[in-house]
Design a protein around this motif. Structure first.
Motif, PDB file in Angstrom:
ATOM      1  N   ASP A  42       0.977  -1.238  -0.004  1.00 50.55           N
ATOM      2  CA  ASP A  42      -0.007  -0.093  -0.011  1.00 50.55           C
ATOM      3  C   ASP A  42       0.870   1.436   0.192  1.00 50.55           C
ATOM      4  OD1 ASP A  42      -2.419  -1.598   0.004  1.00 50.55           O
ATOM      5  OD2 ASP A  42      -2.470  -1.413   2.227  1.00 50.55           O
ATOM      6  N   ASP A  43       1.865   1.318   0.719  1.00 49.39           N
ATOM      7  CA  ASP A  43       2.755   2.351   0.868  1.00 49.39           C
ATOM      8  C   ASP A  43       3.440   2.616  -0.499  1.00 49.39           C
ATOM      9  OD1 ASP A  43       2.697   3.054   3.545  1.00 49.39           O
ATOM     10  OD2 ASP A  43       4.263   2.068   4.237  1.00 49.39           O
ATOM     11  N   TYR A  44       4.041   1.498  -1.172  1.00 57.46           N
ATOM     12  CA  TYR A  44       4.529   1.650  -2.428  1.00 57.46           C
ATOM     13  C   TYR A  44       3.697   2.088  -3.519  1.00 57.46           C
ATOM     14  CZ  TYR A  44       6.210   0.282  -7.070  1.00 57.46           C
ATOM     15  OH  TYR A  44       6.624   0.214  -8.288  1.00 57.46           O
ATOM     16  N   ARG A  46       1.083   4.200  -2.807  1.00 61.10           N
ATOM     17  CA  ARG A  46       0.791   5.581  -2.763  1.00 61.10           C
ATOM     18  C   ARG A  46       1.989   6.526  -3.167  1.00 61.10           C
ATOM     19  NH1 ARG A  46       3.497   8.294   0.750  1.00 61.10           N
ATOM     20  NH2 ARG A  46       3.877   6.504   2.119  1.00 61.10           N
ATOM     21  N   VAL A  47       3.334   5.955  -2.984  1.00 63.53           N
ATOM     22  CA  VAL A  47       4.467   6.737  -3.415  1.00 63.53           C
ATOM     23  C   VAL A  47       4.308   6.718  -4.967  1.00 63.53           C
ATOM     24  CG1 VAL A  47       6.987   6.601  -3.303  1.00 63.53           C
ATOM     25  CG2 VAL A  47       5.766   6.254  -1.221  1.00 63.53           C
ATOM     26  N   ARG A  49       1.997   6.448  -6.864  1.00 60.34           N
ATOM     27  CA  ARG A  49       0.803   7.562  -7.318  1.00 60.34           C
ATOM     28  C   ARG A  49       1.582   9.067  -7.381  1.00 60.34           C
ATOM     29  NH1 ARG A  49      -2.860   4.459  -4.653  1.00 60.34           N
ATOM     30  NH2 ARG A  49      -2.550   5.717  -2.805  1.00 60.34           N
ATOM     31  N   ASP A  50       2.192   9.298  -6.144  1.00 60.46           N
ATOM     32  CA  ASP A  50       2.518  10.607  -6.066  1.00 60.46           C
ATOM     33  C   ASP A  50       3.694  10.914  -6.931  1.00 60.46           C
ATOM     34  OD1 ASP A  50       1.151  10.715  -3.743  1.00 60.46           O
ATOM     35  OD2 ASP A  50       2.642  10.540  -2.374  1.00 60.46           O
TER      36      ASP A  50
END
Length: 65
Positions: A42-44, A46-47, A49-50
Motif C-alpha cells: 500500500d505504501d509503495y 501511494r508513493v 501515485r505521488d
C-alpha cells in the motif's frame, strides 16, 4: 522497502535480502521468498501515485484497460 531507481521512480525492494525482484503473483521476493506485507505494498502504491502525479503521468486503472 521502497527505493528509487536511477530515473527517480520508486521501486519495491525486499526488506530481507534487498533485491528488487518482486513476484506480483505470489507477493513475495523472487530471491529469498520473503512475503511482502500488505501495508508495504500500500505504501509503495501511494508513493508511485505521488510520483506519477508530480510528473503529470496519467495511468489507466486496470478496469479501464
Amino acid at each position: 522497502m521502497i527505493i528509487r531507481n536511477p530515473h527517480g521512480a520508486p521501486d519495491l525492494a525486499c526488506d530481507e535480502c534487498g533485491c528488487r525482484w518482486y513476484d506480483r503473483q505470489t507477493n513475495a521476493c523472487y530471491e529469498c521468498g520473503t512475503p511482502v506485507p500488505r501495508a508495504e505494498l500500500d505504501d509503495y502504491l501511494r508513493v508511485l501515485r505521488d510520483f506519477h502525479a508530480a510528473r503529470g503521468i496519467v495511468v489507466n486503472s486496470p478496469a479501464e484497460r
